[in-house]
Design a protein around this motif. Structure first.
Motif, short mmCIF file in Angstrom:
data_model
loop_
_atom_site.label_atom_id
_atom_site.label_comp_id
_atom_site.label_asym_id
_atom_site.label_seq_id
_atom_site.Cartn_x
_atom_site.Cartn_y
_atom_site.Cartn_z
N GLU A 58 0.83 -1.21 0.00
CA GLU A 58 0.00 0.00 0.00
C GLU A 58 0.86 1.26 0.00
O GLU A 58 0.45 2.30 -0.50
CB GLU A 58 -0.95 0.00 1.20
CG GLU A 58 -0.24 0.03 2.55
CD GLU A 58 -1.17 -0.20 3.72
OE1 GLU A 58 -2.38 -0.40 3.52
OE2 GLU A 58 -0.66 -0.21 4.86
N ARG A 59 2.08 1.16 0.53
CA ARG A 59 2.96 2.34 0.57
C ARG A 59 3.40 2.78 -0.82
O ARG A 59 3.72 3.94 -1.03
CB ARG A 59 4.19 2.05 1.44
CG ARG A 59 3.85 1.95 2.92
CD ARG A 59 5.08 1.89 3.77
NE ARG A 59 5.67 0.57 3.67
CZ ARG A 59 6.93 0.29 3.95
NH1 ARG A 59 7.75 1.23 4.34
NH2 ARG A 59 7.39 -0.93 3.86
N VAL A 62 0.15 4.96 -2.83
CA VAL A 62 -0.55 6.10 -2.23
C VAL A 62 -0.79 7.15 -3.31
O VAL A 62 0.12 7.51 -4.07
CB VAL A 62 0.27 6.69 -1.07
CG1 VAL A 62 -0.36 7.97 -0.55
CG2 VAL A 62 0.43 5.67 0.05
N ASP A 63 -2.02 7.63 -3.42
CA ASP A 63 -2.42 8.65 -4.40
C ASP A 63 -2.12 8.25 -5.84
O ASP A 63 -1.86 9.09 -6.70
CB ASP A 63 -1.74 10.00 -4.09
CG ASP A 63 -2.15 10.56 -2.74
OD1 ASP A 63 -3.30 10.32 -2.34
OD2 ASP A 63 -1.32 11.23 -2.10
N MET A 64 -2.14 6.96 -6.14
CA MET A 64 -1.88 6.47 -7.49
C MET A 64 -3.16 5.88 -8.06
O MET A 64 -3.82 5.08 -7.40
CB MET A 64 -0.76 5.42 -7.45
CG MET A 64 -0.22 5.04 -8.79
SD MET A 64 1.18 3.88 -8.68
CE MET A 64 2.52 5.00 -8.33
N ASP A 65 -3.52 6.27 -9.27
CA ASP A 65 -4.71 5.74 -9.92
C ASP A 65 -4.31 4.54 -10.78
O ASP A 65 -3.74 4.70 -11.85
CB ASP A 65 -5.37 6.82 -10.79
CG ASP A 65 -6.59 6.30 -11.54
OD1 ASP A 65 -7.15 5.26 -11.13
OD2 ASP A 65 -6.96 6.92 -12.54
#
Length: 190
Positions: A58-59, A62-65
């Motif tokens: 998850e790291r 982050v903020d990735m589409d």
């Protein structure tokens, strides 16, 4: 600690480029860190595709589409683990992402010229099986143990073709081998 990471990457390195082919699904949590799975469609020169399972922290996302159809470049390792289903053990392989980049449209065509590369440095852990296909092509099935940090290993089935298959037929359990190639998927009907 840096030495361990570099040494691990020296024995098992994967680079794949392709299109996200499935929605992201939660896989598991380890030491408070969540991991997710999705499938990546990686093209072959033959115009067919390989569908590769990806596991990612998850790291890294982050903020990735990472919507279906997005093109990405992933570097990491090929990992193996056993999954128990109906009291039988099955070897499961996944690309464990260490780095991911969403590609811009102008980058995709150039990078897709070499979309699937793997390097393994490990040991033969089962006698190779040499055979010929119904079309007369020579093939050897290998099982390679690739060491990981913290006394773990990944067991990766490999295939050698042609004269490489003939060479591999003579390998012994415990022989040290380095392989370069690509990851191939296949559909298993249960």
């Amino acid at each position: 600690m840096i030495f361990v990471v570099e040494r691990t990457m020296d024995t098992n390195a994967v680079g794949v480029i392709g299109k996200v082919n499935s929605p992201m699904e939660f896989s598991h949590e380890m030491y408070g860190e969540g991991f997710y799975n999705f499938d990546l469609e990686v093209p072959r020169l033959s115009n067919s595709v390989d569908i590769l399972p990806i596991t990612i922290s998850e790291r890294l996302i982050v903020d990735m589409d990472l919507s279906i159809g997005s093109y990405v470049q992933i570097n990491g390792q090929l990992r193996s683990y056993n999954r128990y289903v109906d009291n039988t053990s099955r070897l499961v392989l996944t690309v464990f992402a260490r780095d991911i980049k969403i590609l811009k449209d102008e980058e995709v065509d150039e990078l897709l010229r070499s979309p699937n590369e793997i390097f393994l440095d490990g040991y033969i852990c089962k006698p190779p099986i040499y055979r010929t296909t119904p079309f007369g092509r020579e093939i050897s099935d290998l099982l390679i143990a690739v060491n990981r940090a913290y006394n773990k290993s990944d067991y990766i089935p490999c295939i050698a073709w042609g004269r490489n298959a003939r060479f591999c037929e003579k390998l012994l359990v415990g022989d040290h081998i380095k392989l370069w190639g690509r990851i191939q998927s296949r559909i298993i009907i249960l």
